[in-house]
Write an enzyme that holds these catalytic residues in place. Structure first.
Site, PDB file in Angstrom:
ATOM      1  N   TYR A 119     -12.189  -2.089  -4.081  1.00 25.94           N
ATOM      2  CA  TYR A 119     -12.740  -2.203  -2.726  1.00 25.94           C
ATOM      3  C   TYR A 119     -14.273  -2.086  -2.704  1.00 25.94           C
ATOM      4  CZ  TYR A 119      -8.258  -2.260  -0.240  1.00 25.94           C
ATOM      5  OH  TYR A 119      -7.034  -2.632   0.261  1.00 25.94           O
ATOM      6  N   GLU A 150      -9.259 -11.118  -7.713  1.00 20.34           N
ATOM      7  CA  GLU A 150      -8.341  -9.990  -7.483  1.00 20.34           C
ATOM      8  C   GLU A 150      -7.090 -10.088  -8.360  1.00 20.34           C
ATOM      9  OE1 GLU A 150      -7.699  -9.729  -3.243  1.00 20.34           O
ATOM     10  OE2 GLU A 150      -9.758  -9.089  -2.879  1.00 20.34           O
ATOM     11  N   ARG A 153      -1.962 -14.357   4.628  1.00 18.61           N
ATOM     12  CA  ARG A 153      -2.728 -13.691   5.690  1.00 18.61           C
ATOM     13  C   ARG A 153      -1.986 -13.809   7.031  1.00 18.61           C
ATOM     14  NH1 ARG A 153      -6.906 -10.291   4.358  1.00 18.61           N
ATOM     15  NH2 ARG A 153      -7.619 -10.641   6.474  1.00 18.61           N
ATOM     16  N   HIS A 161      -2.193  -5.438   1.463  1.00 19.76           N
ATOM     17  CA  HIS A 161      -3.478  -6.112   1.226  1.00 19.76           C
ATOM     18  C   HIS A 161      -3.170  -7.549   0.837  1.00 19.76           C
ATOM     19  CE1 HIS A 161      -7.420  -7.169  -0.422  1.00 19.76           C
ATOM     20  NE2 HIS A 161      -6.732  -7.764  -1.380  1.00 19.76           N
ATOM     21  N   LYS A 196       0.828  -1.216   0.000  1.00 24.07           N
ATOM     22  CA  LYS A 196       0.000   0.000   0.000  1.00 24.07           C
ATOM     23  C   LYS A 196       0.862   1.266   0.000  1.00 24.07           C
ATOM     24  CE  LYS A 196      -3.961  -2.263   2.221  1.00 24.07           C
ATOM     25  NZ  LYS A 196      -4.965  -2.169   3.309  1.00 24.07           N
ATOM     26  N   ASN A 222      -2.117   0.187   6.684  1.00 25.52           N
ATOM     27  CA  ASN A 222      -1.565  -1.041   7.279  1.00 25.52           C
ATOM     28  C   ASN A 222      -0.687  -1.826   6.297  1.00 25.52           C
ATOM     29  OD1 ASN A 222      -3.610  -1.970   5.675  1.00 25.52           O
ATOM     30  ND2 ASN A 222      -4.791  -2.936   7.309  1.00 25.52           N
ATOM     31  N   PHE A 247     -15.571   3.512   6.501  1.00 27.97           N
ATOM     32  CA  PHE A 247     -14.201   3.903   6.158  1.00 27.97           C
ATOM     33  C   PHE A 247     -13.926   3.864   4.657  1.00 27.97           C
ATOM     34  CE2 PHE A 247     -14.122  -0.661   7.371  1.00 27.97           C
ATOM     35  CZ  PHE A 247     -13.617  -1.222   6.207  1.00 27.97           C
TER      36      PHE A 247
HETATM   37  P1  IDP Z   1      -7.983  -6.854   5.573  1.00 29.43           P
HETATM   38  O1  IDP Z   1      -7.189  -5.905   4.690  1.00 29.43           O
HETATM   39  O2  IDP Z   1      -7.178  -7.279   6.774  1.00 29.43           O
HETATM   40  O3  IDP Z   1      -8.568  -8.004   4.802  1.00 29.43           O
HETATM   41  P2  IDP Z   1     -10.639  -5.595   5.623  1.00 29.43           P
HETATM   42  O4  IDP Z   1     -11.600  -5.673   6.759  1.00 29.43           O
HETATM   43  O5  IDP Z   1     -10.972  -6.350   4.368  1.00 29.43           O
HETATM   44  O6  IDP Z   1      -9.191  -6.011   6.193  1.00 29.43           O
HETATM   45  O7  IDP Z   1     -10.472  -4.051   5.277  1.00 29.43           O
HETATM   46  C1  IDP Z   1      -9.847  -3.619   4.092  1.00 29.43           C
HETATM   47  C2  IDP Z   1      -8.947  -2.458   4.426  1.00 29.43           C
HETATM   48  O8  IDP Z   1      -9.745  -1.359   4.858  1.00 29.43           O
HETATM   49  C3  IDP Z   1      -7.973  -2.672   5.587  1.00 29.43           C
HETATM   50  O9  IDP Z   1      -6.801  -3.361   5.213  1.00 29.43           O
HETATM   51  C4  IDP Z   1      -7.685  -1.252   6.030  1.00 29.43           C
HETATM   52  O10 IDP Z   1      -6.755  -0.605   5.141  1.00 29.43           O
HETATM   53  C5  IDP Z   1      -9.056  -0.602   5.855  1.00 29.43           C
HETATM   54  N1  IDP Z   1      -9.842  -0.660   7.101  1.00 29.43           N
HETATM   55  C6  IDP Z   1     -10.446  -1.737   7.658  1.00 29.43           C
HETATM   56  N2  IDP Z   1     -11.085  -1.422   8.794  1.00 29.43           N
HETATM   57  C7  IDP Z   1     -10.882  -0.085   8.966  1.00 29.43           C
HETATM   58  C8  IDP Z   1     -11.305   0.846   9.971  1.00 29.43           C
HETATM   59  O11 IDP Z   1     -11.998   0.511  10.942  1.00 29.43           O
HETATM   60  N3  IDP Z   1     -10.892   2.154   9.799  1.00 29.43           N
HETATM   61  C9  IDP Z   1     -10.139   2.556   8.729  1.00 29.43           C
HETATM   62  N4  IDP Z   1      -9.744   1.708   7.778  1.00 29.43           N
HETATM   63  C10 IDP Z   1     -10.097   0.408   7.884  1.00 29.43           C
END
Ligand code: IDP
Length: 140
Positions: free
Chosen positions: A51, A128, A87, A117, A11, A114, A59
């Site tokens: 997304y 994807e 993962r 992805h 990212k 974070n 978010f």
């Molecule tokens: P993942 O990436 O671990 O699979 P997902 O729930 O699919 O998590 O969420 C996709 C992405 O959305 C996350 O990696 C993160 O960048 C963002 N995200 C998820 N939850 C939050 C939140 O509560 N606040 C802000 N961004 C979030």
């Protein structure tokens, strides 16, 4: 265990801090092979489409803005049990909950920024991977 492929994205927070090599080393050390890779700057439409499953989440808008804020590196990782293994290497979505040694524990800035992805199922991985790569671009 079957050899699988999964879609990974480094990212914008990771490319901004020049962490591409450090993160790729984590994949390779865990036995995953990078069989396709390209750097691109996503448009709002592209990030929004990728997304789309999160469209109704609070978010979503911020996530699209973040994912278009700088370059990303899209990759296909291949290996035994690649979807679940990736993962595991990534760690929990929220770095505060991520296990020691995981990418998100070591590198993530926040629950949003974070660093990586990774597809969460074999079915989503296929969709994807096809979103970013054509068959000829994946060299196993
Ligand atoms: P993942 O990436 O671990 O699979 P997902 O729930 O699919 O998590 O969420 C996709 C992405 O959305 C996350 O990696 C993160 O960048 C963002 N995200 C998820 N939850 C939050 C939140 O509560 N606040 C802000 N961004 C979030």
């Amino acid at each position: 265990m079957a050899v699988e492929r999964t879609l990974s994205i480094l990212k914008p927070d990771a490319t901004r801090r020049n962490l591409t090599g450090k993160i790729n080393a984590k994949f390779e050390e865990a036995g995953l092979r990078i069989v396709a890779q390209k750097r691109l700057h996503l448009s709002e439409a592209q990030a929004g489409a990728f997304y789309a499953v999160h469209k109704e989440r609070p978010f979503y808008k911020d996530l699209v803005a973040f994912m278009t804020s700088g370059p990303v590196v899209a990759q296909v990782l291949e290996g035994e049990n690649a979807v679940a293994k990736n993962r595991e290497i990534m760690g929990a979505t929220n770095p505060a909950n991520a296990a020691p040694g995981t990418i998100r524990k070591e590198f993530a800035e926040s629950i949003e920024a974070n660093s990586v992805h990774g597809s969460d199922s074999a079915e989503n991985a296929a969709t994807e991977v096809a979103f970013f790569f054509s068959g000829i671009e994946i060299v196993g």
